[in-house]
Scaffold this motif. Structure first.
Motif, PDB file in Angstrom:
ATOM      1  N   LYS A  59      -6.728   6.247  -1.783  1.00 18.22           N
ATOM      2  CA  LYS A  59      -6.334   5.161  -0.888  1.00 18.22           C
ATOM      3  C   LYS A  59      -7.306   5.108   0.287  1.00 18.22           C
ATOM      4  O   LYS A  59      -7.727   6.146   0.788  1.00 18.22           O
ATOM      5  N   ASN A  79       1.253   6.541  10.074  1.00 15.01           N
ATOM      6  CA  ASN A  79      -0.016   6.125  10.689  1.00 15.01           C
ATOM      7  C   ASN A  79      -0.435   7.041  11.842  1.00 15.01           C
ATOM      8  O   ASN A  79      -1.187   6.654  12.706  1.00 15.01           O
ATOM      9  N   GLU A 101      -4.670  -9.877   9.360  1.00 10.00           N
ATOM     10  CA  GLU A 101      -5.399  -8.734   9.903  1.00 10.00           C
ATOM     11  C   GLU A 101      -6.721  -9.138  10.538  1.00 10.00           C
ATOM     12  O   GLU A 101      -7.235  -8.431  11.383  1.00 10.00           O
ATOM     13  N   GLU A 107      -8.129   3.188   4.180  1.00 14.73           N
ATOM     14  CA  GLU A 107      -7.523   2.429   5.276  1.00 14.73           C
ATOM     15  C   GLU A 107      -8.574   2.233   6.359  1.00 14.73           C
ATOM     16  O   GLU A 107      -9.365   3.133   6.620  1.00 14.73           O
ATOM     17  N   GLU A 108      -8.547   1.067   6.982  1.00 13.66           N
ATOM     18  CA  GLU A 108      -9.418   0.856   8.142  1.00 13.66           C
ATOM     19  C   GLU A 108      -8.674   1.372   9.358  1.00 13.66           C
ATOM     20  O   GLU A 108      -7.645   0.812   9.740  1.00 13.66           O
ATOM     21  N   GLN A 111       0.857  -1.182   0.000  1.00 14.08           N
ATOM     22  CA  GLN A 111       0.000   0.000   0.000  1.00 14.08           C
ATOM     23  C   GLN A 111       0.888   1.225   0.000  1.00 14.08           C
ATOM     24  O   GLN A 111       1.952   1.218   0.605  1.00 14.08           O
ATOM     25  N   GLU A 115     -11.526  -1.190  -1.068  1.00 15.30           N
ATOM     26  CA  GLU A 115     -10.201  -0.594  -1.232  1.00 15.30           C
ATOM     27  C   GLU A 115      -9.671  -0.759  -2.647  1.00 15.30           C
ATOM     28  O   GLU A 115      -8.942   0.084  -3.145  1.00 15.30           O
ATOM     29  N   GLN A 136     -13.441   4.117   8.597  1.00 13.66           N
ATOM     30  CA  GLN A 136     -12.693   4.209   7.338  1.00 13.66           C
ATOM     31  C   GLN A 136     -12.018   5.566   7.184  1.00 13.66           C
ATOM     32  O   GLN A 136     -12.624   6.605   7.329  1.00 13.66           O
TER      33      GLN A 136
END
Length: 759
Positions: free
Chosen positions: A377, A422, A528, A379-380, A127, A493, A385
């Protein structure tokens, strides 16, 4: 190249309203200073009426300074060229992180940008990760991009979002296979780039050998912007050829840049290399060429401006040097990013107008226009979300209403943040050119958002069809909930990842762009979501079609006491002409009321249902036209169900008379192999029933283009590696479905019959 230290021209926002010397630009639509507030810590002065009047006279938009001081860049390279280490140093020198961690450091922390365990293990980016930093009052957004062809959509969107890129090359390994792939992608998406030759501290480092390789293998028109002072363990610093100054990097982490004069023993070499740089740039820049031919003295400012013009026009690639691991050469590279890579206004981006059949529209790239943003993009996160947006035009504010063009939904922006790998930082608004993230906005990757005034999409709605399928199911029955949650998330995604249900076996089928693509998703489900899944054999998406016209006349009659079933359909099936846009057509040619019109939709539904599964191998039937010419109905016994069943049986009965054939996906395969392995590889393609359509020479490599059936390409990456000692590489994309040969058709039909009987 940018100077050290850069002259502090205080071009902050308030100077727009105070300085009488600003260049004149187009009229600002924002009369109030409040509208000029941007994200960032700008201190506004008291505005008098005189100041405002002067600002209007100068006609310079409030956002111009902020846009000029913005860069969106990506860092790409071959595996182990040091791109993550370089990103780590960039974040450290710009003050985003306060200590450096190595990729495989002893402290076990790991680099900032590798946030996914699977990425750390496999050594590939899956990613794209985003971060931002500030250097010399400029804001830089950095995106780490994946380089693998199976993640085409991710690569395409990441490169779509970037305005410029840094191509990292290893001074020992030189131009390697992945460097060529990455460079090819940058060229395809027209991204201006600068090169950085890393690892000058290693044994056998030779930057000028790598520079020549870049010229021959990558066809770069490039020249060195710096000369190293010593190499390998004697690597001490760099001489900047634009400014003709020597830079040394002192301090525990190379944070103190010391500027000195060029060492006396290097003056001749520096003069020679500077002349080489000027010659290379003047070949592609007319203004510098004129000064060079007239033998006028060329100042550092003239040279810097010429390199910038040539780089943005993608005619020249400036080459920087250093060693990220030894903390040398990173700050001059950052100055190079500011000096030579474009700001968002200097790159032309286009959108597709959905109201005019996807006609291309060039965007202004300024905050004045209507809002246009791309969700590149998903992302969880902990709070639901997280959607990354690149804003191409207009301004987005927290609490605004935005429209998702792909779904037509109107949404409110509940929270707006800036991302750092992150971690996140809340902001109130963002304008064109910036990369931000929003929470709580339900959308898919690649969706376009506007303020509702225009109907633009940033990427075409046409997503490539998946070419490979796998049957997957969770090992334990209890984990079904998590399993379906994972599949739903991945589908949102990645539009090239599809999930379906096999109506016969009841298995979950996942489809994607290749073996690695599906493997990664199965692995991510395990990691995950802690769900172990069993994987069936890869399945190719075959299709069936008819080759000639066949008549049908079928009467469905059933009497069971009470109301019966009665329906008769007559007509013919025929193949659609090649190149037609639809894959299934139904036409009603009945004159009069032989069949009441309220039953016609049921007949069409019956034929569509029958075409979902052909009788040869049970795959969908495509490129077929069904024409209804006559029929009969009963006043009491006719019903929608009766006509639907009549059309299903009619289709099955006439299908074999229409000479059906099986279609298989054929891939466009491009191989790049050293010339000595060309014969072996070409022989192997012929063995796989491929057709070679092109063979070109590119330096020491042969580029072979072929059309090969996907069914014969399983496990090809392994066999190509063994045939070429690991030096060959290939890319594969879907081309079309073509009819299989008779022997393959017989084989497929017999296999299908065998499995049916076994059941």
């Amino acid at each position: 190249m940018a100077r050290f230290p850069r002259p502090s021209t205080p071009r902050l926002l308030y100077t727009l309203f105070n300085s009488p010397r600003r260049a004149t630009h187009r009229e600002s639509p924002y009369a109030s200073p409040a509208a000029a507030l941007l994200t960032g810590n700008f201190h506004l002065r008291q505005f008098s009426a005189g100041n405002l009047a002067r600002a209007k006279d100068e006609k310079e938009p409030w956002w111009k300074d902020s846009m000029e001081r913005l860069r969106n860049i990506g860092i790409s390279a071959h595996i182990d060229s040091g791109k993550t280490t370089l990103t780590e140093r960039v974040l450290f020198y710009t003050g985003k992180i306060h200590e450096i961690h190595e990729v495989r450091g002893r402290d076990g922390v790991g680099a900032k940008m590798d946030s996914m365990d699977l990425e750390r293990e496999k050594g590939i980016t899956i990613q794209s990760a985003a971060t931002y930093c500030t250097w010399n009052d400029y804001k830089i957004n950095i995106i780490d991009t994946p380089g693998h062809v199976d993640f085409t959509i991710e690569v395409e969107r990441a490169l779509r979002v970037l305005d410029g890129a840094i191509l990292v090359l290893c001074s020992v390994g030189g131009v390697q296979s992945q460097s060529i792939t990455v460079d090819r992608q940058m060229r395809r998406y027209e991204v201006p780039r600068i090169a950085f030759i890393n690892k000058l501290d290693r044994m056998g480092a030779d930057p000028f050998k790598v520079l020549n390789q870049a010229r021959s293998k990558l066809r770069h028109h490039s020249a060195a912007m710096q000369v190293p002072i010593g190499l390998e363990e004697d690597f001490k610093g760099l001489v900047d050829l634009v400014q003709s100054k020597a830079y040394y990097f002192r301090g525990s982490s190379g944070e103190n840049v010391v500027i000195e004069d060029v060492p006396a023993d290097m003056e001749a070499l520096v003069a020679d290399k500077r002349r080489e740089l000027i010659e290379a740039v003047s070949e592609v820049d007319d203004k510098l060429a004129e000064a060079f031919i007239n033998e006028e003295p060329i100042s550092s400012t003239d040279l810097e401006e010429a390199v910038r013009r040539a780089t943005i026009a993608r005619k020249f690639v400036p080459v920087f040097m250093g060693s990220a691991f030894k903390n040398k050469g990173v700050q001059p590279l950052l100055n190079g990013v500011l000096s030579y890579l474009p700001c968002p206004m200097e790159v032309s981006n286009y959108a597709l107008d959905q109201t005019k059949d996807e006609e291309k529209v060039t965007l202004t790239g300024t905050p004045d226009g209507p809002l246009v943003a791309l969700a590149f993009k998903l992302e969880e996160g902990r709070f639901g979300q997280l959607t990354y947006l690149r804003i191409y035009e207009g301004v987005i504010r927290k609490g605004d209403f935005i429209v998702n063009i792909n779904t037509g939904k109107k949404l409110k922006v509940p929270r707006l943040v800036r991302m750092h790998s992150n971690e996140m930082e809340d902001i109130q608004e963002a304008h064109a050119g910036q990369i931000v993230a929003v929470f709580g906005v339900d959308c898919a990757s690649g969706d376009t958002f506007t303020d509702g005034s225009v109907k633009y999409t940033m990427t075409s709605m046409n997503v490539p069809e998946p070419v490979m399928s796998l049957a997957v199911q969770p090992v334990s029955k209890d984990s079904g909930g998590q399993f379906s949650k994972a599949l739903n998330r991945f589908q949102r995604e990645d539009p090239t990842f599809r999930v379906g249900l096999d109506p016969e076996s009841g298995q979950t089928i996942i489809s994607g762009m290749g073996e690695l693509h599906l493997d990664i998703y199965v692995e991510r489900i395990r990691r995950e979501y802690k769900v172990d899944a069993t994987v069936g054999k890869p399945r190719v998406n075959f299709r069936e079609t008819v080759t000639q016209r066949a008549e049908f006349d079928y009467l469905h009659k059933k009497q069971t006491g009470g109301q019966g079933q009665y329906g008769r359909v007559c007509g013919y099936v025929e193949p659609l002409p090649p190149g037609s846009s639809s894959k299934f057509e139904f036409e009603n040619h009945i004159v009069g009321q032989a069949i009441p019109s309220n039953f016609i939709p049921a007949i069409e539904k019956g034929f569509k249902e029958a075409a979902n599964s052909g009788s040869l191998i049970g795959h969908p039937v495509e490129n077929i036209r069904i024409v209804l010419t006559d029929g009969a109905a009963h006043a009491v016994d006719s019903s929608e169900l009766a006509f639907k069943l009549a059309s299903i049986y009619a289709f099955r009965k006439c299908y074999t008379a229409a000479r059906p054939v099986i279609l298989e996906p054929v891939m466009l395969v491009e191989l790049k192999v050293p010339t000595e392995f060309q014969g072996t590889v070409a022989g192997d393609i012929n063995k796989r029933k491929g057709v070679i359509v092109g063979n070109d020479q590119e330096g020491d490599d042969s580029v072979i283009t072929a059309h090969v059936p996907l069914n014969n390409m399983f496990g090809y990456s392994t066999s190509l590696r063994s045939m070429t000692q690991g030096k060959g590489e290939f890319t594969m994309e879907y081309k079309e479905h073509l009819a299989v040969s008779n022997d393959v058709q017989m084989q497929l039909v017999n296999t299908y019959k065998g499995t049916k009987e076994a059941e």
